[in-house]
Each structure stands twice: as C-alpha cells, then as structure tokens.
Design a protein around this motif. Structure first.
Motif, PDB file in Angstrom:
ATOM      1  N   GLU A 216       0.792  -1.227   0.000  1.00 22.09           N
ATOM      2  CA  GLU A 216       0.000   0.000   0.000  1.00 22.09           C
ATOM      3  C   GLU A 216       0.827   1.281   0.000  1.00 22.09           C
ATOM      4  O   GLU A 216       0.299   2.351  -0.284  1.00 22.09           O
ATOM      5  CB  GLU A 216      -0.926   0.021   1.228  1.00 22.09           C
ATOM      6  CG  GLU A 216      -1.856  -1.168   1.345  1.00 22.09           C
ATOM      7  CD  GLU A 216      -2.948  -1.177   0.289  1.00 22.09           C
ATOM      8  OE1 GLU A 216      -3.181  -0.118  -0.333  1.00 22.09           O
ATOM      9  OE2 GLU A 216      -3.568  -2.244   0.079  1.00 22.09           O
ATOM     10  N   ARG A 219       6.298   1.698  -4.278  1.00 26.02           N
ATOM     11  CA  ARG A 219       6.135   1.607  -5.729  1.00 26.02           C
ATOM     12  C   ARG A 219       5.921   0.164  -6.164  1.00 26.02           C
ATOM     13  O   ARG A 219       5.126  -0.108  -7.070  1.00 26.02           O
ATOM     14  CB  ARG A 219       7.366   2.185  -6.426  1.00 26.02           C
ATOM     15  CG  ARG A 219       7.293   2.147  -7.957  1.00 26.02           C
ATOM     16  CD  ARG A 219       8.481   2.851  -8.589  1.00 26.02           C
ATOM     17  NE  ARG A 219       8.389   2.817 -10.039  1.00 26.02           N
ATOM     18  CZ  ARG A 219       8.874   1.835 -10.792  1.00 26.02           C
ATOM     19  NH1 ARG A 219       9.488   0.795 -10.202  1.00 26.02           N
ATOM     20  NH2 ARG A 219       8.750   1.876 -12.108  1.00 26.02           N
ATOM     21  N   ARG A 222       2.313  -0.710  -5.778  1.00 31.89           N
ATOM     22  CA  ARG A 222       1.476  -0.134  -6.845  1.00 31.89           C
ATOM     23  C   ARG A 222       1.643  -0.906  -8.148  1.00 31.89           C
ATOM     24  O   ARG A 222       0.667  -1.112  -8.893  1.00 31.89           O
ATOM     25  CB  ARG A 222       1.841   1.340  -7.045  1.00 31.89           C
ATOM     26  CG  ARG A 222       1.411   2.240  -5.893  1.00 31.89           C
ATOM     27  CD  ARG A 222       1.567   3.704  -6.250  1.00 31.89           C
ATOM     28  NE  ARG A 222       2.970   4.087  -6.380  1.00 31.89           N
ATOM     29  CZ  ARG A 222       3.725   4.502  -5.375  1.00 31.89           C
ATOM     30  NH1 ARG A 222       3.228   4.574  -4.157  1.00 31.89           N
ATOM     31  NH2 ARG A 222       4.983   4.858  -5.578  1.00 31.89           N
TER      32      ARG A 222
END
Length: 351
Positions: A216, A219, A222
């Motif tokens: 969360e 990088r 993501r």
C-alpha cells in the motif's frame, strides 16, 4: 398553465431529492465500508453476553493464535491475487513444510537455526516453481498451482512411507529416527511473550505490517496491483511483469512455509494431516477481506480482519456448544454474505 414560481419550486424539489439521495448514498457507502467491523463488534458483544468467559484476555489470545497460521497463508494468497493470479498450493506447501521441519530435526538432527532457513528456502523454491510454470510456460495459474499442490501432497509422504514423523519412528530402510525437536524451535509455536502474547501472533502482526507497507505504501506495491489490473499497460510503462509475478509467488511460498513452521512448532511432530483445511480457510479470509472498508480488491488489512472474523465466529460457536459439523456451513455462509455485501449491495441500481 405553470408559472415561473411553479417551475422554480419543481427545480428546488428535484434538487432536494438529489441531495437526499446523495446523503443516503454516502451513508450507505460508510455502512458498507464498516460493515465487517460492525458485525465483528456485534459478535463480540453477543458472545460475551451469552458466555462471559469469551471476552477474557486468555480466550482472545487463543483466538488470535488459532488464526495466526491462516492469516499468514492468506496474506500470501492476497499478494498473488494482487497480480491477477491465485495460489492453490499454499496448503500443500505448509503441510510439506511441517514434514520437512520435522524430518530435518528428527532424522537429520539439525537444530532450529539450520531448520528454519532450510524450510523457508524450500517455500521460496516452490514459489519459483509456480512462477516458472505460470510466467515462463504460460500455464494458467489455477492449473499450475493445482498441479504443484498434488505434487507436494504426494511428495511429502514418500520419505516416511506415509507415516507421521516423531522420535523413535521406524524409517522405510528399517532404521530408527533418534533425533528430537529442538526446544528453541518449539518456542515458535508454544512460547508466550510477557506470559500472554503468543509468538505466533507476533509473527502474524509482523507479516501483516510488512506486507501492508509493501503493497500500500511502496512503488512495488502499486506495480503489483497494476499488473493485476492491466498487465499490458504495466509492461508498456516499463515494469517487468515477469519479475513482479515471480516476486508474488515467492512471497506466497515463503509465507506458506512460515505457516508450516509455526504448525510444526505447535504440535511437535510431523503430522501428515496437518494441512487439511488451510487452503480453504486462507482463501476464505482473503476473499472476506474484499469487503473490509469496501475496497473490493485484495488487501492485507482486509485479509487479516477476515481471518480474525472467522476465528471469532468459530470460537464463539464452540463456546456455545454448537455442533462441530456446522463450522464449514458457517464459514461458507460468512463468505457468501461478505461477497454479497461487497458486490451486490454495493452495486449502483441505476446502472
């Protein structure tokens, strides 16, 4: 014939109607986001009213210890779900890790410092095998991990001819296993910090925090979700989806092996039936997590809450002397309810 005042009144009434609908929609969203927590609170209150011993610190710690392995395995499943995959082999990896840890100490006479890294490496290797089948050979993830599950389920039985591992057992070659579990290894599953907090619960918390930050707040996290959402776009953006998927399955394998270590340390033997319900319980926890905060996506926080939710429910039913054979039905009902809450009640009826 309508007047200008009538038109203004009608417009104002329509605006008020939209405002009411908007406020109701906001309230509904918040209710769905917190529904799992509200149900969890309701269960705590209800079980405590029916059986006051339920709310004791000792029982709550017992619940957390009981769900710790499932939560750790489910966290691994969550990471593979994030990349658009699914790991069906986690239960078999955990069960094989129980046997591997027991074999290493009882037959090979290894200590805890050698056994724990060995078993974690075993989990990582199985994760790499899953990734190779899925990423390189392009075998669908469900089929690849299902095949590995069957492979491990049979492989773990071969060194002992299908028998559980314990001190003094007779090996297939006729010799006796004279080793024993390292006492420091058993502390992983049996020791309580400050006389109340099980080490297994601490491990669960550490895994949850590390994976939450990873998925969360970084990088890499993501990119993991981006891979699951649109793999082609992620690849075009310059990220290596091959490495991301491999990373996810290795994490899943290592966490499953960690769960196996905790089980072996708790029971003190290599039980061939130790991984029976781990797969389904872990998958249920990961899917219930979709309903937490109404995120509708894999998330580690929701997974841990899902595992605790099921653990509280089953513990409370056990304390109320509910028949054991109803537990699977209850878990199924909870899963159906969580998914209905997430996808059914959360759907816009105007669409």
């Amino acid at each position: 014939m309508t007047t200008i005042d009538d038109d203004r009144f009608a417009a104002a009434a329509a605006q008020d109607g939209r405002g009411v609908k908007g406020r109701l929609a906001v309230v509904g969203h918040h209710l769905r986001a917190g529904a799992v927590f509200l149900l969890l609170l309701a269960m705590l209150v209800g079980f405590t009213a029916a059986q006051p011993a339920f709310i004791t610190i000792a029982n709550l710690m017992s619940i957390l210890q009981a769900v710790s392995v499932v939560a750790v395995l489910a966290a691994g499943v969550t990471v593979t779900l994030a990349v658009g995959g699914f790991d069906l082999s986690i239960g078999a990896i955990a069960a094989s890790s129980v046997m591997a840890a027991s074999y290493a100490m009882i037959v090979w006479h290894l200590d805890a410092l050698a056994t724990v890294p060995l078993v974690l490496t075993f989990g990582a290797v199985i994760g790499l095998v899953n990734a190779f089948l899925i990423v390189r050979l392009r075998v669908p993830d469900l089929l690849a991990t299902l095949a590995v599950m069957f492979l491990l389920s049979g492989l773990q039985l071969i060194p002992t001819a299908g028998r559980s591992i314990s001190t003094g057992m007779v090996l297939p070659d006729g010799s006796k296993a004279t080793g024993a579990f390292d006492p420091s290894f058993l502390l992983i599953g049996r020791y309580n910090l400050f006389s109340i907090l099980p080490v297994a619960v601490v491990l669960m918390a550490v895994v949850a925090i590390v994976l939450f930050v990873l998925t969360e707040r970084t990088r890499i996290g993501r990119l993991l979700f981006a891979t699951g959402g649109n793999e082609l776009a992620t690849r075009l953006a310059g990220a290596s989806t091959t490495r991301l998927k491999t990373f996810a399955y290795v994490i899943s394998g290592v966490l499953a092996a960690l769960g196996g270590i905790v089980i072996a340390a708790r029971v003190g033997r290599g039980d061939v039936s130790s991984g029976g319900s781990l797969l389904m319980d872990s998958v249920a926890a990961a899917l219930i997590g979709y309903a937490v905060l109404n995120l509708r996506r894999p998330n580690v926080l929701g997974t841990i809450v899902g595992a605790v939710f099921v653990g509280v429910l089953l513990n409370g039913l056990t304390m109320l002397n509910a028949p054991y054979y109803t537990q699977d039905f209850v878990k199924g009902a909870v899963l159906v309810g969580a998914l209905a809450l997430t996808y059914g009640l959360g759907r816009n009826p105007d669409r």
